[in-house]
Design an enzyme around this catalytic site. Structure first.
Site, PDB file in Angstrom:
ATOM      1  N   ARG A 164       0.829  -1.213   0.000  1.00 46.53           N
ATOM      2  CA  ARG A 164       0.000   0.000   0.000  1.00 46.53           C
ATOM      3  C   ARG A 164       0.870   1.273   0.000  1.00 46.53           C
ATOM      4  O   ARG A 164       0.486   2.294   0.556  1.00 46.53           O
ATOM      5  CB  ARG A 164      -0.934   0.042   1.227  1.00 46.53           C
ATOM      6  CG  ARG A 164      -1.990  -1.052   1.256  1.00 46.53           C
ATOM      7  CD  ARG A 164      -2.968  -0.915   0.100  1.00 46.53           C
ATOM      8  NE  ARG A 164      -4.146  -1.729   0.277  1.00 46.53           N
ATOM      9  CZ  ARG A 164      -4.253  -3.006  -0.106  1.00 46.53           C
ATOM     10  NH1 ARG A 164      -3.234  -3.609  -0.698  1.00 46.53           N
ATOM     11  NH2 ARG A 164      -5.378  -3.659   0.066  1.00 46.53           N
ATOM     12  N   SER A 239     -10.769  -0.830   2.785  1.00 43.87           N
ATOM     13  CA  SER A 239     -10.072  -0.972   4.073  1.00 43.87           C
ATOM     14  C   SER A 239      -9.709   0.410   4.605  1.00 43.87           C
ATOM     15  O   SER A 239      -9.066   1.182   3.890  1.00 43.87           O
ATOM     16  CB  SER A 239      -8.780  -1.762   3.905  1.00 43.87           C
ATOM     17  OG  SER A 239      -9.031  -3.016   3.347  1.00 43.87           O
ATOM     18  N   GLU A 335      -5.263   3.758   5.980  1.00 47.32           N
ATOM     19  CA  GLU A 335      -4.877   3.520   4.593  1.00 47.32           C
ATOM     20  C   GLU A 335      -5.512   4.597   3.710  1.00 47.32           C
ATOM     21  O   GLU A 335      -5.028   4.918   2.632  1.00 47.32           O
ATOM     22  CB  GLU A 335      -5.396   2.126   4.185  1.00 47.32           C
ATOM     23  CG  GLU A 335      -4.709   1.544   2.989  1.00 47.32           C
ATOM     24  CD  GLU A 335      -5.693   1.054   1.956  1.00 47.32           C
ATOM     25  OE1 GLU A 335      -5.458   1.324   0.773  1.00 47.32           O
ATOM     26  OE2 GLU A 335      -6.695   0.403   2.349  1.00 47.32           O
TER      27      GLU A 335
HETATM   28  N1  EPU Z   1     -10.697 -11.325   9.824  1.00 46.86           N
HETATM   29  C1  EPU Z   1     -11.329 -11.321  11.056  1.00 46.86           C
HETATM   30  N2  EPU Z   1     -12.625 -10.921  11.099  1.00 46.86           N
HETATM   31  C2  EPU Z   1     -13.327 -10.555  10.010  1.00 46.86           C
HETATM   32  C3  EPU Z   1     -12.699 -10.548   8.761  1.00 46.86           C
HETATM   33  C4  EPU Z   1     -11.365 -10.944   8.686  1.00 46.86           C
HETATM   34  O1  EPU Z   1     -10.746 -11.662  12.080  1.00 46.86           O
HETATM   35  O2  EPU Z   1     -14.495 -10.215  10.158  1.00 46.86           O
HETATM   36  C5  EPU Z   1      -9.286 -11.753   9.743  1.00 46.86           C
HETATM   37  C6  EPU Z   1      -9.192 -13.239   9.431  1.00 46.86           C
HETATM   38  O3  EPU Z   1      -8.106 -13.761  10.160  1.00 46.86           O
HETATM   39  C7  EPU Z   1      -8.893 -13.258   7.958  1.00 46.86           C
HETATM   40  C8  EPU Z   1      -8.019 -12.025   7.836  1.00 46.86           C
HETATM   41  O4  EPU Z   1      -8.619 -11.086   8.723  1.00 46.86           O
HETATM   42  O5  EPU Z   1      -8.184 -14.402   7.583  1.00 46.86           O
HETATM   43  C9  EPU Z   1      -7.919 -11.447   6.434  1.00 46.86           C
HETATM   44  O6  EPU Z   1      -9.196 -11.026   6.005  1.00 46.86           O
HETATM   45  P1  EPU Z   1      -9.501 -10.711   4.468  1.00 46.86           P
HETATM   46  O7  EPU Z   1      -9.134 -11.879   3.649  1.00 46.86           O
HETATM   47  O8  EPU Z   1     -10.884 -10.202   4.371  1.00 46.86           O
HETATM   48  O9  EPU Z   1      -8.455  -9.588   4.073  1.00 46.86           O
HETATM   49  P2  EPU Z   1      -7.893  -8.307   4.836  1.00 46.86           P
HETATM   50  O10 EPU Z   1      -6.471  -8.561   5.220  1.00 46.86           O
HETATM   51  O11 EPU Z   1      -8.822  -7.888   5.904  1.00 46.86           O
HETATM   52  C10 EPU Z   1      -6.856  -7.238   2.691  1.00 46.86           C
HETATM   53  C11 EPU Z   1      -6.905  -5.949   1.935  1.00 46.86           C
HETATM   54  C12 EPU Z   1      -8.186  -5.845   1.133  1.00 46.86           C
HETATM   55  C13 EPU Z   1      -8.225  -6.998   0.153  1.00 46.86           C
HETATM   56  C14 EPU Z   1      -8.158  -8.310   0.952  1.00 46.86           C
HETATM   57  C15 EPU Z   1      -8.066  -9.524   0.056  1.00 46.86           C
HETATM   58  C16 EPU Z   1      -5.602  -4.399   3.264  1.00 46.86           C
HETATM   59  C17 EPU Z   1      -5.602  -3.186   4.133  1.00 46.86           C
HETATM   60  N3  EPU Z   1      -6.791  -4.838   2.862  1.00 46.86           N
HETATM   61  O12 EPU Z   1      -7.905  -7.213   3.639  1.00 46.86           O
HETATM   62  O13 EPU Z   1      -8.132  -4.636   0.393  1.00 46.86           O
HETATM   63  O14 EPU Z   1      -9.403  -6.974  -0.621  1.00 46.86           O
HETATM   64  O15 EPU Z   1      -6.961  -8.326   1.786  1.00 46.86           O
HETATM   65  O16 EPU Z   1      -6.784  -9.616  -0.488  1.00 46.86           O
HETATM   66  O17 EPU Z   1      -4.531  -4.925   2.964  1.00 46.86           O
HETATM   67  C18 EPU Z   1      -8.734  -2.343   0.323  1.00 46.86           C
HETATM   68  O18 EPU Z   1      -7.529  -2.093   0.290  1.00 46.86           O
HETATM   69  O19 EPU Z   1      -9.587  -1.443   0.316  1.00 46.86           O
HETATM   70  C19 EPU Z   1      -9.167  -3.729   0.430  1.00 46.86           C
HETATM   71  C20 EPU Z   1     -10.453  -4.073   0.565  1.00 46.86           C
END
Ligand code: EPU
Length: 339
Positions: A164, A239, A335
């Site tokens: 990012r 995010s 972010e």
């Molecule tokens: N999780 C929870 N609770 C929840 C949802 C998620 O504990 O309600 C934890 C779980 O451990 C899960 C982990 O968070 O395994 C990762 O969740 P998710 O796969 O939804 O991804 P994220 O890390 O929360 C990032 C990006 C997203 C992108 C997704 C998929 C960032 C800041 N965000 O989210 O990007 O779509 O991965 O690759 O890195 C954005 O930048 O606007 C965005 C949506």
């Protein structure tokens, strides 16, 4: 140059915040950009460049010039049997561009389907999702140097992409106006990335296990639609925070206290923790406060259900940051660009 005054920014930010700009203009060509940069108004007033407005939070009226970047165009600049290199205008809609690539069976950006915003904003924060970041495909980023009006091109390496992050958020901030990006995609022997478990699972559920550009794009769209709010219906900017990287020592300490703590290796001494997990553990998931709240399926996304104020969303973000700091000693970094 057509400059409007006292313009409502509600249609220009996906958070759906009401705020006004003192001045507003749009640029559609390099010549427009150069004329703008040379203008007295641009020199005198503070200014911001806006793409799709999908990564900003307006907390007050903008006392300056908002410049909407609308440079269009998709041009194949090089092609052989294996790859195609395209130059794409900064103002093109990112998802529409991805759909164009998917329709041609060009591989490389399918995991980045349905990300809101414009092409020009993509290198800015090195957009990433489902195991892929745009830095993988970018060859160069073209733009206009704000000091001199010179048109120039930056190599992938010069963009200093990180998670990012890019030079455009730091040293090149306010110094370089992105006009287009040039990226290389595969025409065959696609290097699919399905490392993100949910993609494989979704392909299975959809009965589309064969790996193809179209199938992976459809799976990503399915996953995003199932857990992320559609900014056309519910105001949000994706995010709100970055996933933090913490020292291995802090990770080991927290893991003993919270055995379910999820983590991903980052660098040798750092471990990446999902901010969503930290926020959920602090009890914020699904909470609403009048018109605003924390999304019930993805707590990393703050939402405006309609009529919410930017300042209140920022206060909520700071309260979340404070509680995560208190419970885990981790400081979440926004972010989203807060204005
Ligand atoms: N999780 C929870 N609770 C929840 C949802 C998620 O504990 O309600 C934890 C779980 O451990 C899960 C982990 O968070 O395994 C990762 O969740 P998710 O796969 O939804 O991804 P994220 O890390 O929360 C990032 C990006 C997203 C992108 C997704 C998929 C960032 C800041 N965000 O989210 O990007 O779509 O991965 O690759 O890195 C954005 O930048 O606007 C965005 C949506």
């Amino acid at each position: 140059m057509n400059v409007q005054e006292n313009i409502e920014l509600l249609p220009y930010n996906t958070f759906g915040i009401k705020a006004r700009a003192k001045y507003f203009t749009a640029i559609r060509s390099i010549a427009d950009a150069q004329a703008l940069i040379a203008s007295d108004l641009f020199r005198k007033e503070k200014h911001i460049f806006l793409g799709g407005g999908s990564n900003i939070l307006l907390t007050k009226d903008y006392d300056g010039l908002v410049v909407k970047v609308e440079l269009q165009g998709k041009e194949v600049v090089q092609e052989d049997d294996d790859t195609v290199t395209l130059k794409v205008g900064a103002g093109e809609n990112w998802h529409a561009f991805v759909m164009h690539c998917v329709a041609q069976d060009w591989g490389g950006v399918e995991n980045l389907s349905l990300i809101p915003g414009t092409v020009g904003a993509a290198p800015m924060q090195n957009i990433g999702a489902y195991g892929v970041e745009i830095k993988k495909n970018i060859l160069t980023v073209e733009g206009v140097e704000i000091g001199s009006g010179t048109v120039t091109s930056m190599s992938n390496e010069a963009c200093r992409f990180g998670y990012r992050e890019s030079i455009f958020k730091h040293e090149a901030k306010d110094k370089f106006l992105i006009s287009s990006i040039t990226l290389t995609l595969t025409k065959k022997n696609h290097a699919f990335n399905i490392s993100y478990g949910a993609i494989e699972e979704t392909l299975k559920q959809m009965g589309r296990e064969k790996l193809s550009v179209k199938n992976i794009s459809d799976a990503v769209i399915h996953i995003r639609q199932s857990k992320l709010p559609d900014p056309a219906r519910v105001g949000n900017a994706g995010s709100f925070f970055k996933n933090p990287s913490i020292h291995a020592d802090l990770h080991d300490f927290l893991k003993k206290r919270y055995p379910s703590l999820p983590s991903f290796p980052s660098t040798d001494s750092l471990v990446k923790i999902p901010a969503a997990w930290l926020i959920e553990q602090c009890g914020w998931k699904g909470k609403t406060f009048g018109a605003i709240g924390v999304h019930p399926l993805q707590p990393l996304v703050l939402v405006n259900y309609g009529g919410g104020e930017g300042e209140k969303i920022w206060q909520l973000a700071m309260d979340i940051q404070g509680s995560v700091k208190e419970k885990f000693d981790i400081i979440l970094q926004p972010e989203v660009n807060v204005l």
